[in-house]
Design a protein around this motif. Structure first.
Motif, PDB file in Angstrom:
ATOM      1  N   LYS A  49       0.831  -1.207   0.000  1.00 58.99           N
ATOM      2  CA  LYS A  49       0.000   0.000   0.000  1.00 58.99           C
ATOM      3  C   LYS A  49       0.860   1.249   0.000  1.00 58.99           C
ATOM      4  CE  LYS A  49      -4.010  -1.964   2.277  1.00 58.99           C
ATOM      5  NZ  LYS A  49      -4.465  -2.250   3.642  1.00 58.99           N
ATOM      6  N   SER A  54      -1.310   4.364  -1.613  1.00 59.46           N
ATOM      7  CA  SER A  54      -2.583   4.490  -0.912  1.00 59.46           C
ATOM      8  C   SER A  54      -2.392   4.631   0.599  1.00 59.46           C
ATOM      9  CB  SER A  54      -3.523   3.336  -1.260  1.00 59.46           C
ATOM     10  OG  SER A  54      -3.175   2.179  -0.574  1.00 59.46           O
ATOM     11  N   PRO A  74      -2.471   7.303  -4.873  1.00 62.57           N
ATOM     12  CA  PRO A  74      -2.539   6.251  -5.884  1.00 62.57           C
ATOM     13  C   PRO A  74      -2.401   6.823  -7.290  1.00 62.57           C
ATOM     14  CG  PRO A  74      -4.301   5.989  -4.290  1.00 62.57           C
ATOM     15  CD  PRO A  74      -3.640   7.291  -3.977  1.00 62.57           C
ATOM     16  N   PHE A  75      -2.921   8.020  -7.472  1.00 61.60           N
ATOM     17  CA  PHE A  75      -2.859   8.635  -8.791  1.00 61.60           C
ATOM     18  C   PHE A  75      -1.411   8.830  -9.225  1.00 61.60           C
ATOM     19  CE2 PHE A  75      -2.989  12.452 -11.535  1.00 61.60           C
ATOM     20  CZ  PHE A  75      -3.725  11.897 -12.567  1.00 61.60           C
ATOM     21  N   MET A  78       0.038   5.542 -10.226  1.00 57.28           N
ATOM     22  CA  MET A  78      -0.443   5.127 -11.537  1.00 57.28           C
ATOM     23  C   MET A  78       0.273   5.888 -12.640  1.00 57.28           C
ATOM     24  SD  MET A  78      -4.412   4.949 -10.398  1.00 57.28           S
ATOM     25  CE  MET A  78      -5.101   5.120 -12.020  1.00 57.28           C
ATOM     26  N   TYR A  86      -5.280  -4.951  -4.988  1.00 57.83           N
ATOM     27  CA  TYR A  86      -5.298  -4.962  -3.532  1.00 57.83           C
ATOM     28  C   TYR A  86      -5.919  -6.242  -3.013  1.00 57.83           C
ATOM     29  CZ  TYR A  86      -4.154  -0.031  -3.833  1.00 57.83           C
ATOM     30  OH  TYR A  86      -3.537   1.148  -4.101  1.00 57.83           O
ATOM     31  N   ASP A  88      -8.053  -6.492  -0.747  1.00 55.26           N
ATOM     32  CA  ASP A  88      -9.509  -6.323  -0.644  1.00 55.26           C
ATOM     33  C   ASP A  88     -10.118  -5.894  -1.981  1.00 55.26           C
ATOM     34  OD1 ASP A  88      -8.661  -3.764  -0.869  1.00 55.26           O
ATOM     35  OD2 ASP A  88      -9.325  -3.107   1.101  1.00 55.26           O
ATOM     36  N   ALA A  90     -10.773  -3.624  -3.932  1.00 59.73           N
ATOM     37  CA  ALA A  90     -11.034  -2.220  -4.241  1.00 59.73           C
ATOM     38  C   ALA A  90     -11.744  -2.039  -5.575  1.00 59.73           C
ATOM     39  CB  ALA A  90      -9.730  -1.408  -4.228  1.00 59.73           C
ATOM     40  N   LEU A  91     -12.882  -2.705  -5.712  1.00 60.28           N
ATOM     41  CA  LEU A  91     -13.729  -2.477  -6.878  1.00 60.28           C
ATOM     42  C   LEU A  91     -14.946  -1.670  -6.445  1.00 60.28           C
ATOM     43  CD1 LEU A  91     -13.627  -6.107  -8.275  1.00 60.28           C
ATOM     44  CD2 LEU A  91     -12.439  -4.118  -9.222  1.00 60.28           C
ATOM     45  N   LEU A 103     -12.134   2.410 -14.696  1.00 66.16           N
ATOM     46  CA  LEU A 103     -12.400   3.459 -13.707  1.00 66.16           C
ATOM     47  C   LEU A 103     -11.187   4.385 -13.569  1.00 66.16           C
ATOM     48  CD1 LEU A 103     -14.596   4.405 -11.795  1.00 66.16           C
ATOM     49  CD2 LEU A 103     -13.539   3.064  -9.989  1.00 66.16           C
ATOM     50  N   GLY A 104     -11.441   5.663 -13.705  1.00 69.01           N
ATOM     51  CA  GLY A 104     -10.364   6.646 -13.614  1.00 69.01           C
ATOM     52  C   GLY A 104      -9.631   6.868 -14.924  1.00 69.01           C
TER      53      GLY A 104
ATOM     54  N   TYR B 233     -18.235   8.840 -12.073  1.00 70.30           N
ATOM     55  CA  TYR B 233     -17.457   9.087 -10.848  1.00 70.30           C
ATOM     56  C   TYR B 233     -18.377   9.227  -9.641  1.00 70.30           C
ATOM     57  CZ  TYR B 233     -13.160   9.808 -13.512  1.00 70.30           C
ATOM     58  OH  TYR B 233     -12.074   9.631 -14.314  1.00 70.30           O
ATOM     59  N   ASN B 240     -17.937   2.706  -3.717  1.00 73.86           N
ATOM     60  CA  ASN B 240     -16.779   2.363  -2.894  1.00 73.86           C
ATOM     61  C   ASN B 240     -15.790   3.518  -2.991  1.00 73.86           C
ATOM     62  OD1 ASN B 240     -14.483   1.370  -1.670  1.00 73.86           O
ATOM     63  ND2 ASN B 240     -14.570  -0.622  -2.677  1.00 73.86           N
ATOM     64  N   ALA B 243     -12.140   2.636  -3.338  1.00 69.08           N
ATOM     65  CA  ALA B 243     -11.799   2.129  -4.673  1.00 69.08           C
ATOM     66  C   ALA B 243     -11.671   3.281  -5.652  1.00 69.08           C
ATOM     67  CB  ALA B 243     -12.860   1.138  -5.152  1.00 69.08           C
ATOM     68  N   ALA B 247      -8.377   4.325  -7.652  1.00 67.76           N
ATOM     69  CA  ALA B 247      -8.376   4.342  -9.117  1.00 67.76           C
ATOM     70  C   ALA B 247      -7.873   5.680  -9.637  1.00 67.76           C
ATOM     71  CB  ALA B 247      -9.778   4.061  -9.655  1.00 67.76           C
ATOM     72  N   GLY B 248      -7.483   6.558  -8.722  1.00 69.52           N
ATOM     73  CA  GLY B 248      -6.899   7.818  -9.156  1.00 69.52           C
ATOM     74  C   GLY B 248      -7.902   8.951  -9.301  1.00 69.52           C
ATOM     75  N   ILE B 249      -9.162   8.705  -8.896  1.00 64.03           N
ATOM     76  CA  ILE B 249     -10.162   9.770  -8.977  1.00 64.03           C
ATOM     77  C   ILE B 249      -9.943  10.740  -7.818  1.00 64.03           C
ATOM     78  CG2 ILE B 249     -12.628  10.268  -8.808  1.00 64.03           C
ATOM     79  CD1 ILE B 249     -13.111   7.484 -10.046  1.00 64.03           C
TER      80      ILE B 249
END
Ligand SMILES: Nc1ncnc2c1ncn2[C@@H]1O[C@H](COP(=O)(O)OP(=O)(O)OP(=O)(O)O)[C@@H](O)[C@H]1O
Ligand SMILES: [Mg+2]
Lengths: 254, 362
Positions: A49, A54, A74-75, A78, A86, A88, A90-91, A103-104, B233, B240, B243, B247-249
């Motif tokens: 992490k 994160s 995290p951004f 990435m 992860y 867990d 993380a969805l 996503l993102g 978003y 979540n 999450a 995911a970078g949001i």
């Protein structure tokens, strides 16, 4: 050996009174699969992490390709080409597989519609079908919320998500824990394939046979520290277990 | 997760489920078809049921009061009366889709109406014959006031991490108090006649402007929620938050935008309310926030976020109105509406809970 791709030195992390990491070192070399093993609570997930942005370390240094980096979110990770599955997962359970995969990083409609923020769901779904197909996952209803998938299918979605985007390193925290035989094999194949693509993979697993089979190198953690490193071709399960449980002297302490 | 105790409760649940099984199976088969899946997703999970409920209510009232309920006049009155509520409910849908709540909307509406009216009366001049410049000034002040409260809500929720329930309860009190202080508790009645004309104006002599404006807001809101990245978003954060962050949001910034939008829509609703009533109606918005929240929840938006549709919210706004109108026409006290709406609300949340429980048990 070559320069490490990713290097962590002296990482310390406290959660209140719990000292999850006590000066932990970690190395990832280019084009390798390195397994990170250790008992429950050894600090593996915490280390991941921190490297994935994160969580923030209390002390320690991280460098990527020889440059010191600060992974504040995290951004940022990435953007550096670091992706993570992860433990867990993380969805977003209410969204479908393709929405989670992208996503993102959504694909937008071309032209003015895209500028206005309209999503290109068709292309995303096509991309998702391909990515899931490579992992041997057949999502019967691709538009079904991820919450309605089986545990293994969800895990595959999370794996597909990170391998699709990683360009330098991908961390996989027990990515096959819930998977069936075929899907496990597919995930491990995928991990090998991304290594051959030039992306290093860090695999956390409690399955020592699996670790010896797919990893190039193995790093062992115990009580928040790295205690041993092995070449996977030469290591045995007995050696790994004894390092994990403190049967051998600590690295550096000797 | 609490385990279900086997026994009478479960037996009853099974019996009820059994009764509805054929219907449910048919709905499931329908929603597997291409057309069906579009319908199903537009209506959302509760959508199909509450849409049927709305249609059924209209039939029942039409049957019980033939020639009175289903008249052009009554339908128009109902539509006019829900238009302001629909606008704030659209904003509330986005907030609740993130897993939050905005209690302040009704009083932000009021506050924005007061500041807008005062801006148009600036310097003590009577704006009755003012032109569009003053009207646009009033609109800008209403939107700006709402936006300000919304941004404040967003900052307190996203940055200060105060739970939305408390954050917006705080701004509810602040906007309410300030509206009373600014207006001295007196309704302002002098507004440009253009505004009144907008409030009474109709397209083709039939459909009120305000209804069209509210529908436009709902359409834009629905498209934004379902087809754009902003909507994606919003739902991801409600589904979540961690999450979405991983995911970078930029979760904080997005939350601020969502609360800001809710505030701005409340400000716009305040301006619509000025147009409809040609006064600030200070005492008329006490329940707007709860009505908007009820509409959103009845419409199938999950209380914990992640699932929401604007179509559902629109139906959720209409059901209480139909009940109110129907009971009034039939000569019952209109308070029966509140009783019925309360029951529908509980049922809607219960359905959501059942769905979640089924899901978590897997
Ligand atoms: N958010 C947290 N708050 C408090 N303590 C934590 C937190 N996260 C981890 N810890 C503690 O840090 C230690 C290391 O946990 P971590 O999850 O990194 O272990 P792990 O090696 O991944 O174990 P496992 O194999 O069971 O996944 C544990 O003692 C755990 O209790
Ligand atoms: Mg772990």
């Amino acid at each position: 050996m070559a320069e490490p791709l990713l290097q962590a030195r002296g990482i310390v992390k406290h959660y209140g009174h719990v000292e999850a990491l006590r000066g932990c070192d970690f190395d990832v070399y280019p084009n390798e699969i390195v397994a990170l093993v250790g008992d429950n609570g050894a600090g593996k997930s915490t280390l991941i992490k921190i490297l994935a942005g994160s969580e923030q370390a209390d002390e320690g240094e991280i460098s990527l390709e020889g440059q010191r980096i600060h992974v504040g979110s995290p951004f940022e990770a990435m953007r550096l080409g670091i992706e993570t599955v992860y433990q867990d997962l993380a969805l977003a359970p209410d969204l479908d597989g393709s929405a989670n995969l992208y996503l993102g990083r959504e694909l937008m409609q071309p032209g003015i519609l895209g500028k206005l923020g309209f999503l290109d769901n068709r292309s995303m779904r096509a991309g998702a079908r391909k990515a899931f197909g490579e992992l041997g996952v057949d999502l019967q209803n691709a538009q079904s919320a991820v919450a309605n998938l089986s545990g293994g299918q969800r895990q595959s979605v999370a794996v597909a998500r990170s391998v699709a985007w990683a360009s330098k390193v991908v961390f996989l925290d027990e990515p096959t824990a819930a998977l069936g035989v075929i899907q496990t094999a597919r995930v491990l194949e995928t991990v090998k394939r991304i290594r051959d693509r030039g992306v290093a993979a860090v695999l956390i697993s409690h399955n020592m046979r699996q670790v010896l089979e797919v990893a190039d190198r193995i790093e062992v953690m115990r009580l928040g520290r790295r205690v041993a490193r092995f070449d996977a071709k030469k290591a045995t399960i007995e050696q790994l277990v004894s390092a994990m449980t403190g049967g051998i002297a600590e690295e550096g302490a000797a | 997760m609490t385990a279900l105790t086997p026994g009478r409760g479960q037996a009853m649940r099974l019996a009820i489920a059994g009764r509805f099984a054929p219907l449910a199976a048919r709905w499931k088969a329908f929603s597997a078809t291409r057309f069906g899946s579009i319908v199903a997703r537009t209506l959302g999970t509760n959508g199909a049921w509450i849409f049927l409920l709305l249609v059924a209510l209209m039939f029942v009232f039409n049957f019980l009061a033939p020639g009175k309920f289903w008249t052009e006049f009554n339908v128009r009155t109902m539509a006019e009366n829900v238009s302001v509520l629909l606008v704030i409910a659209v904003g509330e849908t986005f907030v609740m889709a993130t897993g939050g709540i905005d209690l302040s909307v009704g009083y932000v509406l009021l506050f924005s109406g007061v500041t807008s009216a005062q801006a148009m009366n600036w310097g003590g001049h009577d704006p009755t014959n003012s032109g569009w410049d003053i009207v646009l000034l009033g609109l800008a002040v209403a939107l700006g006031s709402g936006l300000g409260w919304g941004v404040l809500n967003g900052l307190v929720v996203a940055k200060a991490k105060v739970p939305a329930l408390i954050a917006t309860l705080g701004t509810l009190g602040m906007s309410w108090g300030l509206a009373e202080i600014l207006s001295n508790g007196q309704d302002l009645r002098y507004l440009p006649s253009i505004i009144g004309d907008m409030g009474t104006g109709r397209v083709f002599d039939k459909i009120p402007f305000v209804v069209i404006v509210a529908i436009l807001v709902a359409v834009v809101g629905g498209v934004t929620l379902n087809l754009t990245r902003f909507g994606r978003y919003t739902l991801a954060i409600g589904s979540n938050q961690e999450a979405a962050r991983r995911a970078g949001i930029n979760v904080d910034r997005h939350l601020i935008k969502v609360y800001a939008m809710s505030g701005m829509l409340a400000g716009f609703a305040g301006f619509m309310s000025l147009a409809i009533f040609t006064t600030t109606t200070i005492s008329g918005h006490a329940n707007d926030n709860l009505q908007a929240i009820a509409a959103v929840v009845i419409g199938g938006t999950s209380l914990v976020g992640g699932v929401a549709t604007v179509v559902g919210t629109t139906i959720g706004v209409c059901i209480p109105m139909v009940l109110f109108s129907g009971f009034t026409i039939l000569g019952y006290q209109s308070f029966w509406r509140d009783v019925a709406v309360g029951a529908v609300l509980i049922l809607a949340v219960y359905a959501d809970q059942l769905r979640r429980r089924r899901r978590e048990r897997r």
